[in-house]
Design a protein around this motif. Sequence first.
Motif, PDB file in Angstrom:
ATOM      1  N   VAL A   1       1.928   1.859  -3.474  1.00 61.94           N
ATOM      2  CA  VAL A   1       0.789   2.393  -4.232  1.00 61.94           C
ATOM      3  C   VAL A   1       0.581   3.872  -3.891  1.00 61.94           C
ATOM      4  O   VAL A   1       0.432   4.708  -4.789  1.00 61.94           O
ATOM      5  N   ASN A   2       0.614   4.198  -2.606  1.00 57.64           N
ATOM      6  CA  ASN A   2       0.401   5.590  -2.176  1.00 57.64           C
ATOM      7  C   ASN A   2       1.489   6.522  -2.681  1.00 57.64           C
ATOM      8  O   ASN A   2       1.242   7.712  -2.895  1.00 57.64           O
ATOM      9  N   LYS A   3       2.693   6.012  -2.886  1.00 57.63           N
ATOM     10  CA  LYS A   3       3.799   6.811  -3.410  1.00 57.63           C
ATOM     11  C   LYS A   3       3.794   6.840  -4.943  1.00 57.63           C
ATOM     12  O   LYS A   3       4.689   7.399  -5.554  1.00 57.63           O
ATOM     13  N   ALA A   4       2.774   6.218  -5.545  1.00 56.48           N
ATOM     14  CA  ALA A   4       2.591   6.174  -7.003  1.00 56.48           C
ATOM     15  C   ALA A   4       3.732   5.456  -7.720  1.00 56.48           C
ATOM     16  O   ALA A   4       4.013   5.721  -8.874  1.00 56.48           O
TER      17      ALA A   4
ATOM     18  N   GLU B   1       0.928   0.539  -9.317  1.00 57.66           N
ATOM     19  CA  GLU B   1      -0.512   0.668  -9.515  1.00 57.66           C
ATOM     20  C   GLU B   1      -1.170  -0.625  -9.058  1.00 57.66           C
ATOM     21  O   GLU B   1      -0.611  -1.713  -9.226  1.00 57.66           O
ATOM     22  N   LYS B   2      -2.345  -0.491  -8.487  1.00 56.03           N
ATOM     23  CA  LYS B   2      -3.071  -1.639  -7.952  1.00 56.03           C
ATOM     24  C   LYS B   2      -4.394  -1.756  -8.690  1.00 56.03           C
ATOM     25  O   LYS B   2      -5.107  -0.773  -8.860  1.00 56.03           O
TER      26      LYS B   2
ATOM     27  N   ASP C   1       0.824  -1.213   0.000  1.00 55.04           N
ATOM     28  CA  ASP C   1       0.000   0.000   0.000  1.00 55.04           C
ATOM     29  C   ASP C   1       0.859   1.263   0.000  1.00 55.04           C
ATOM     30  O   ASP C   1       0.515   2.253  -0.646  1.00 55.04           O
ATOM     31  N   THR C   2       1.983   1.224   0.704  1.00 58.63           N
ATOM     32  CA  THR C   2       2.899   2.364   0.703  1.00 58.63           C
ATOM     33  C   THR C   2       3.414   2.629  -0.709  1.00 58.63           C
ATOM     34  O   THR C   2       3.469   3.782  -1.149  1.00 58.63           O
TER      35      THR C   2
END
Length: 91
Positions: free
Chosen positions: A51-54, A57-58, A48-49
Amino acid sequence: MHDLTGFQRDLLYVIAGADQPSGQDVKDEIEQYYNSDINHGRLYPNLDTLVNKALVEKGQLDRRTNYYMISDTGLELIQDRREWEARYVDV
């Protein structure tokens, strides 16, 4: 990449080397590399980290299974890291 943990960096490399792996696929690969069990409480918050940092992609394969894919930003980060490593390691 300087703000990622080593574990997050390893996850990024695993995802970059696979074609839209599921979380379980990533877990299996990283467990093989670490030669150790990786629990969900460690794996998914770190994914998730990313993903959050771009950097990753999920997406959703089905209602229970997500896939992960390296983003252009994540790929650039890996390329920059490899260039930096090449300045110090001659293999």
